[in-house]
Scaffold this active site. Structure first.
Site, PDB file in Angstrom:
ATOM      1  N   GLY A 272      35.377 -68.782  36.419  1.00 43.15           N
ATOM      2  CA  GLY A 272      35.496 -67.513  37.139  1.00 43.15           C
ATOM      3  C   GLY A 272      35.398 -66.330  36.196  1.00 43.15           C
ATOM      4  N   PHE A 273      35.627 -65.170  36.735  1.00 44.69           N
ATOM      5  CA  PHE A 273      35.533 -63.919  35.984  1.00 44.69           C
ATOM      6  C   PHE A 273      36.566 -63.883  34.849  1.00 44.69           C
ATOM      7  CE2 PHE A 273      37.402 -59.471  36.356  1.00 44.69           C
ATOM      8  CZ  PHE A 273      36.654 -58.952  35.303  1.00 44.69           C
TER       9      PHE A 273
ATOM     10  N   ASP B 218      37.580 -76.243  36.336  1.00 47.00           N
ATOM     11  CA  ASP B 218      37.174 -75.465  37.514  1.00 47.00           C
ATOM     12  C   ASP B 218      36.498 -76.404  38.516  1.00 47.00           C
ATOM     13  OD1 ASP B 218      36.648 -72.090  37.571  1.00 47.00           O
ATOM     14  OD2 ASP B 218      35.830 -73.283  39.210  1.00 47.00           O
TER      15      ASP B 218
ATOM     16  N   THR C 203      34.677 -70.602  43.785  1.00 50.05           N
ATOM     17  CA  THR C 203      34.232 -69.194  43.750  1.00 50.05           C
ATOM     18  C   THR C 203      33.620 -68.837  42.401  1.00 50.05           C
ATOM     19  OG1 THR C 203      36.376 -68.327  43.010  1.00 50.05           O
ATOM     20  CG2 THR C 203      36.028 -68.463  45.387  1.00 50.05           C
ATOM     21  N   GLY C 204      33.659 -69.766  41.456  1.00 48.15           N
ATOM     22  CA  GLY C 204      33.154 -69.500  40.108  1.00 48.15           C
ATOM     23  C   GLY C 204      31.670 -69.818  39.970  1.00 48.15           C
TER      24      GLY C 204
ATOM     25  N   SER D  85      42.076 -69.667  41.407  1.00 50.41           N
ATOM     26  CA  SER D  85      42.415 -69.177  42.755  1.00 50.41           C
ATOM     27  C   SER D  85      41.324 -68.222  43.200  1.00 50.41           C
ATOM     28  CB  SER D  85      43.740 -68.409  42.762  1.00 50.41           C
ATOM     29  OG  SER D  85      43.904 -67.742  44.011  1.00 50.41           O
TER      30      SER D  85
ATOM     31  N   ASN E 169      51.102 -78.902  40.385  1.00 42.19           N
ATOM     32  CA  ASN E 169      50.475 -79.903  39.487  1.00 42.19           C
ATOM     33  C   ASN E 169      50.471 -79.413  38.043  1.00 42.19           C
ATOM     34  OD1 ASN E 169      49.912 -81.722  41.517  1.00 42.19           O
ATOM     35  ND2 ASN E 169      47.864 -80.913  41.914  1.00 42.19           N
TER      36      ASN E 169
ATOM     37  N   TYR F 283      46.896 -65.312  50.599  1.00 43.64           N
ATOM     38  CA  TYR F 283      46.821 -65.061  49.144  1.00 43.64           C
ATOM     39  C   TYR F 283      48.180 -64.580  48.640  1.00 43.64           C
ATOM     40  CZ  TYR F 283      44.967 -62.926  44.786  1.00 43.64           C
ATOM     41  OH  TYR F 283      44.696 -62.574  43.482  1.00 43.64           O
TER      42      TYR F 283
ATOM     43  N   ARG G 198      34.489 -57.626  46.308  1.00 48.82           N
ATOM     44  CA  ARG G 198      35.387 -56.659  45.663  1.00 48.82           C
ATOM     45  C   ARG G 198      34.636 -55.352  45.452  1.00 48.82           C
ATOM     46  NH1 ARG G 198      38.789 -60.396  41.404  1.00 48.82           N
ATOM     47  NH2 ARG G 198      36.890 -61.640  41.278  1.00 48.82           N
TER      48      ARG G 198
HETATM   49  P1  NAD Z   1      37.285 -65.738  40.303  1.00 50.06           P
HETATM   50  O1  NAD Z   1      37.065 -66.107  41.729  1.00 50.06           O
HETATM   51  O2  NAD Z   1      36.153 -65.162  39.534  1.00 50.06           O
HETATM   52  O3  NAD Z   1      37.818 -66.993  39.486  1.00 50.06           O
HETATM   53  C1  NAD Z   1      38.651 -67.966  40.031  1.00 50.06           C
HETATM   54  C2  NAD Z   1      38.170 -69.324  39.570  1.00 50.06           C
HETATM   55  O4  NAD Z   1      39.071 -70.333  40.051  1.00 50.06           O
HETATM   56  C3  NAD Z   1      36.774 -69.689  40.094  1.00 50.06           C
HETATM   57  O5  NAD Z   1      35.946 -70.099  39.040  1.00 50.06           O
HETATM   58  C4  NAD Z   1      37.051 -70.823  41.067  1.00 50.06           C
HETATM   59  O6  NAD Z   1      35.960 -71.718  41.199  1.00 50.06           O
HETATM   60  C5  NAD Z   1      38.300 -71.452  40.481  1.00 50.06           C
HETATM   61  N1  NAD Z   1      39.085 -72.237  41.450  1.00 50.06           N
HETATM   62  C6  NAD Z   1      39.555 -71.825  42.653  1.00 50.06           C
HETATM   63  N2  NAD Z   1      40.228 -72.813  43.259  1.00 50.06           N
HETATM   64  C7  NAD Z   1      40.194 -73.878  42.393  1.00 50.06           C
HETATM   65  C8  NAD Z   1      40.730 -75.194  42.444  1.00 50.06           C
HETATM   66  N3  NAD Z   1      41.406 -75.652  43.500  1.00 50.06           N
HETATM   67  N4  NAD Z   1      40.529 -76.012  41.369  1.00 50.06           N
HETATM   68  C9  NAD Z   1      39.836 -75.577  40.277  1.00 50.06           C
HETATM   69  N5  NAD Z   1      39.304 -74.347  40.191  1.00 50.06           N
HETATM   70  C10 NAD Z   1      39.485 -73.504  41.244  1.00 50.06           C
HETATM   71  O7  NAD Z   1      38.534 -64.736  40.279  1.00 50.06           O
HETATM   72  P2  NAD Z   1      39.174 -63.900  39.063  1.00 50.06           P
HETATM   73  O8  NAD Z   1      39.057 -62.470  39.377  1.00 50.06           O
HETATM   74  O9  NAD Z   1      38.668 -64.421  37.788  1.00 50.06           O
HETATM   75  O10 NAD Z   1      40.706 -64.285  39.228  1.00 50.06           O
HETATM   76  C11 NAD Z   1      41.314 -65.266  38.404  1.00 50.06           C
HETATM   77  C12 NAD Z   1      42.811 -65.285  38.638  1.00 50.06           C
HETATM   78  O11 NAD Z   1      43.374 -63.995  38.382  1.00 50.06           O
HETATM   79  C13 NAD Z   1      43.214 -65.658  40.072  1.00 50.06           C
HETATM   80  O12 NAD Z   1      44.360 -66.468  40.043  1.00 50.06           O
HETATM   81  C14 NAD Z   1      43.542 -64.324  40.700  1.00 50.06           C
HETATM   82  O13 NAD Z   1      44.473 -64.442  41.730  1.00 50.06           O
HETATM   83  C15 NAD Z   1      44.102 -63.547  39.518  1.00 50.06           C
HETATM   84  N6  NAD Z   1      43.950 -62.091  39.706  1.00 50.06           N
HETATM   85  C16 NAD Z   1      42.766 -61.469  39.452  1.00 50.06           C
HETATM   86  C17 NAD Z   1      42.666 -60.099  39.669  1.00 50.06           C
HETATM   87  C18 NAD Z   1      41.395 -59.348  39.370  1.00 50.06           C
HETATM   88  O14 NAD Z   1      41.380 -58.121  39.569  1.00 50.06           O
HETATM   89  N7  NAD Z   1      40.350 -59.929  38.869  1.00 50.06           N
HETATM   90  C19 NAD Z   1      43.759 -59.363  40.154  1.00 50.06           C
HETATM   91  C20 NAD Z   1      44.942 -60.057  40.424  1.00 50.06           C
HETATM   92  C21 NAD Z   1      45.033 -61.415  40.170  1.00 50.06           C
HETATM   93  N1  UDP Z   2      36.510 -51.387  49.565  1.00 51.18           N
HETATM   94  C1  UDP Z   2      35.601 -50.480  50.086  1.00 51.18           C
HETATM   95  N2  UDP Z   2      34.296 -50.875  50.229  1.00 51.18           N
HETATM   96  C2  UDP Z   2      33.836 -52.107  49.857  1.00 51.18           C
HETATM   97  C3  UDP Z   2      34.767 -53.024  49.303  1.00 51.18           C
HETATM   98  C4  UDP Z   2      36.097 -52.636  49.184  1.00 51.18           C
HETATM   99  O1  UDP Z   2      35.965 -49.344  50.437  1.00 51.18           O
HETATM  100  O2  UDP Z   2      32.636 -52.387  50.024  1.00 51.18           O
HETATM  101  C5  UDP Z   2      37.920 -50.973  49.408  1.00 51.18           C
HETATM  102  C6  UDP Z   2      38.952 -51.945  49.990  1.00 51.18           C
HETATM  103  O3  UDP Z   2      39.159 -51.675  51.361  1.00 51.18           O
HETATM  104  C7  UDP Z   2      40.158 -51.628  49.146  1.00 51.18           C
HETATM  105  C8  UDP Z   2      39.572 -51.249  47.786  1.00 51.18           C
HETATM  106  O4  UDP Z   2      38.207 -50.934  48.024  1.00 51.18           O
HETATM  107  O5  UDP Z   2      40.851 -50.512  49.670  1.00 51.18           O
HETATM  108  C9  UDP Z   2      39.658 -52.358  46.756  1.00 51.18           C
HETATM  109  O6  UDP Z   2      39.151 -53.532  47.345  1.00 51.18           O
HETATM  110  P1  UDP Z   2      38.958 -54.906  46.572  1.00 51.18           P
HETATM  111  O7  UDP Z   2      38.422 -55.885  47.562  1.00 51.18           O
HETATM  112  O8  UDP Z   2      38.173 -54.664  45.348  1.00 51.18           O
HETATM  113  O9  UDP Z   2      40.409 -55.347  46.082  1.00 51.18           O
HETATM  114  P2  UDP Z   2      41.905 -55.245  46.664  1.00 51.18           P
HETATM  115  O10 UDP Z   2      42.556 -54.302  45.743  1.00 51.18           O
HETATM  116  O11 UDP Z   2      41.900 -54.722  48.076  1.00 51.18           O
HETATM  117  O12 UDP Z   2      42.409 -56.634  46.564  1.00 51.18           O
END
Ligand code: NAD
Ligand code: UDP
Length: 328
Positions: free
Chosen positions: A11-12, A32, A36-37, A76, A100, A146, A187
Site C-alpha cells: 500500500g501507500f 500484503d 487495495t495495494g 487495512s 493475529n 472503519y 481520497r
Molecule cells: P493503502 O490502501 O494504500 O494500503 C493498505 C494496504 O493493506 C494495501 O496494500 C492492502 O492490500 C493491504 N491489506 C488490506 N487488508 C489486508 C489483509 N487482510 N491482509 C493483508 N494485507 C491487507 O492505505 P494506506 O493509506 O497506505 O494506509 C495504511 C494504514 O494506515 C491503514 O491501516 C490505514 O488505516 C492507516 N491510515 C492511513 C491514513 C492516510 O492518510 N494514508 C490515515 C489514517 C490511517
Molecule cells: N472530498 C471531496 N471531493 C472528492 C473526494 C473527497 O470534496 O472528490 C472531500 C471529502 O468529502 C472529505 C475530504 O475531501 O471532506 C477528505 O476526504 P478523503 O476521502 O481524502 O479522506 P477523509 O479525511 O474523509 O477520510
C-alpha cells in the site's frame, strides 16, 4: 540485523515504510494480500537482499519463520470509498488481523506498532484533536466499519500491553499524502489531481467548508519511526496541523496544475467529519517530532509523481476489482 514485519506493505504508507526500514539497515518482510495495494509499489525492492515479500491475508493465522524484532501493522483499507466497498474485510483486518499480529508479536517477543487513525475521533467536537479526546463516532453509519475497527484495534492492543506486558505502540495518523497513493482510491488528493490531469471538473463534496490537515508522507514515516523506537505505549497523533478547507484546497490544486476546469459541488457523504486538525504537542514533546515539509512542497512532489502515470493508468477510472483478492 534486526528483522521487521510490515503488513500492508504494497500500500501507500506500507511501501514507504519498507523503504525507510531498509535504508536504516533492517531486514524487512513485507506482507500484503493486494486488496487495495499494488505490486508496483514494491517493484523496486523485488531483488533487494534485505527484503522479502509474503502474499498473505492477515485475517488468517500469520506464520513467520525465524526471529522478529518489530511488527508494523498497516494492513487495512484506508479510503472511505474502499472501506465502503469492502466493509466486512475492513472490520476483519482491524479486529481479527490485529489479533493475529498481536499473537505473533507475543510469540516472537517482538514490539508491535499499529496504524490507527484520526477517524477514532469521528466527527470531532473538540478542535484541534488531542489524544485524550474520546471521539464522536456513529457506530452504525457507513464509516463505522472503519472507525470501530480502528477503535477495537486500539483496545485490543492496550489489552495485550496491560495483560501480557507486550511492547505496543499506537500511531493515530491524520490525512497523509504523497507518491504511490492509488489514483482511483477516492481520497481527495488523488481525486483532485486525477481530475485535473484528465481535464475534468474538480468534485468538492458538500459546500467545501469542511477542513482537513494534510501531512506529507516522509514526515509521517519519520514520526512513525521515532514512535516505534520510543518507550511510549499510548496513542500519539502524527499529522500536519496546517488546516485548510476542501474548497480552498481545490483552488490550490487548480493553481498547481494549471487546469482550466472548474469546481463542481456534490453531496457531502454521510458522517463526513466537518473539521480535522491534529494537536501534535505530545509528539513534539516525547518524539521531538514535527512536520518539515509544507503543503506547497509536498503537493509539488505528489503532482510530479501522478504526472508520470501512463495515459492508460490515468484513464482507468473504474474502481479496483476487490473480489479477486478475497480468498475464502
Ligand atoms: P493503502 O490502501 O494504500 O494500503 C493498505 C494496504 O493493506 C494495501 O496494500 C492492502 O492490500 C493491504 N491489506 C488490506 N487488508 C489486508 C489483509 N487482510 N491482509 C493483508 N494485507 C491487507 O492505505 P494506506 O493509506 O497506505 O494506509 C495504511 C494504514 O494506515 C491503514 O491501516 C490505514 O488505516 C492507516 N491510515 C492511513 C491514513 C492516510 O492518510 N494514508 C490515515 C489514517 C490511517
Ligand atoms: N472530498 C471531496 N471531493 C472528492 C473526494 C473527497 O470534496 O472528490 C472531500 C471529502 O468529502 C472529505 C475530504 O475531501 O471532506 C477528505 O476526504 P478523503 O476521502 O481524502 O479522506 P477523509 O479525511 O474523509 O477520510
Amino acid at each position: 540485523m534486526k528483522r521487521v514485519l510490515i503488513t500492508g506493505a504494497a500500500g501507500f504508507l506500507g511501501s514507504h515504510l519498507c523503504d525507510r526500514f531498509i535504508s536504516e539497515g533492517y531486514y524487512v518482510m513485507g506482507m500484503d494480500n493486494f486488496i487495495t495495494g499494488d505490486k508496483k509499489n514494491l517493484e523496486h525492492l523485488t531483488n533487494h537482499q534485505h527484503f522479502e515479500f509474503i502474499e498473505h491475508d492477515v485475517t488468517k493465522f500469520v506464520e513467520i519463520k525465524g526471529t522478529l524484532d518489530y511488527i508494523l501493522h498497516f494492513a487495512s483499507p484506508a479510503s472511505p470509498i474502499d472501506y465502503l466497498k469492502i466493509p466486512i474485510q475492513t472490520l476483519k483486518v482491524g479486529s481479527l488481523g490485529t489479533h493475529n499480529l498481536l499473537g505473533l508479536a507475543k510469540a516472537k517477543n517482538a514490539r508491535i506498532l499499529i496504524a490507527s487513525t484520526s477517524e477514532v475521533y469521528g466527527d470531532p467536537l473538540v478542535h484541534p484533536q488531542t489524544e485524550d479526546y474520546y471521539g464522536n463516532v456513529n457506530t452504525i453509519g457507513p464509516r463505522g466499519v472503519y472507525d470501530e475497527a480502528k477503535r477495537f484495534q486500539e483496545s485490543i492492543t492496550m489489552a495485550y500491553h496491560r495483560f501480557h506486558g507486550l511492547e505496543t505502540r499506537i500511531v493515530r495518523i491524520f490525512n497523509t499524502y504523497g507518491p504511490r497513493m492509488r489514483l482511483n482510491d477516492g481520497r481527495v488528493i488523488p481525486a483532485f489531481i486525477g481530475q485535473a490531469l484528465r481535464g475534468e471538473d474538480l468534485t468538492v463534496f458538500g459546500d467545501g467548508s469542511q477542513t482537513r490537515s494534510f501531512c506529507y508522507v516522509d514526515d509521517q514515516v519519520e514520526g512513525i519511526y521515532r514512535l516505534l523506537l520510543s518507550d511510549y505505549a499510548y496513542p500519539v497523533n502524527i499529522g500536519n496541523p496546517h488546516e485548510i478547507t476542501i474548497k480552498d484546497f481545490a483552488e490550490e490544486i487548480i493553481k498547481l496544475t494549471g487546469t482550466t476546469q472548474k469546481i463542481v459541488y456534490k453531496e457531502l457523504p454521510q458522517n463526513d467529519p466537518l473539521q480535522r486538525q491534529p494537536d501534535i504537542s505530545l509528539a513534539k514533546k516525547i518524539l521531538n517530532w514535527e512536520p518539515k515539509i509544507d503543503r506547497a512542497e509536498g503537493m509539488k512532489i505528489t503532482y510530479n509523481y501522478f504526472k508520470t502515470l501512463t495515459k492508460e493508468e490515468l484513464f482507468k477510472s473504474e474502481h479496483k476489482d476487490f473480489a479477486q483478492h478475497i480468498k475464502k
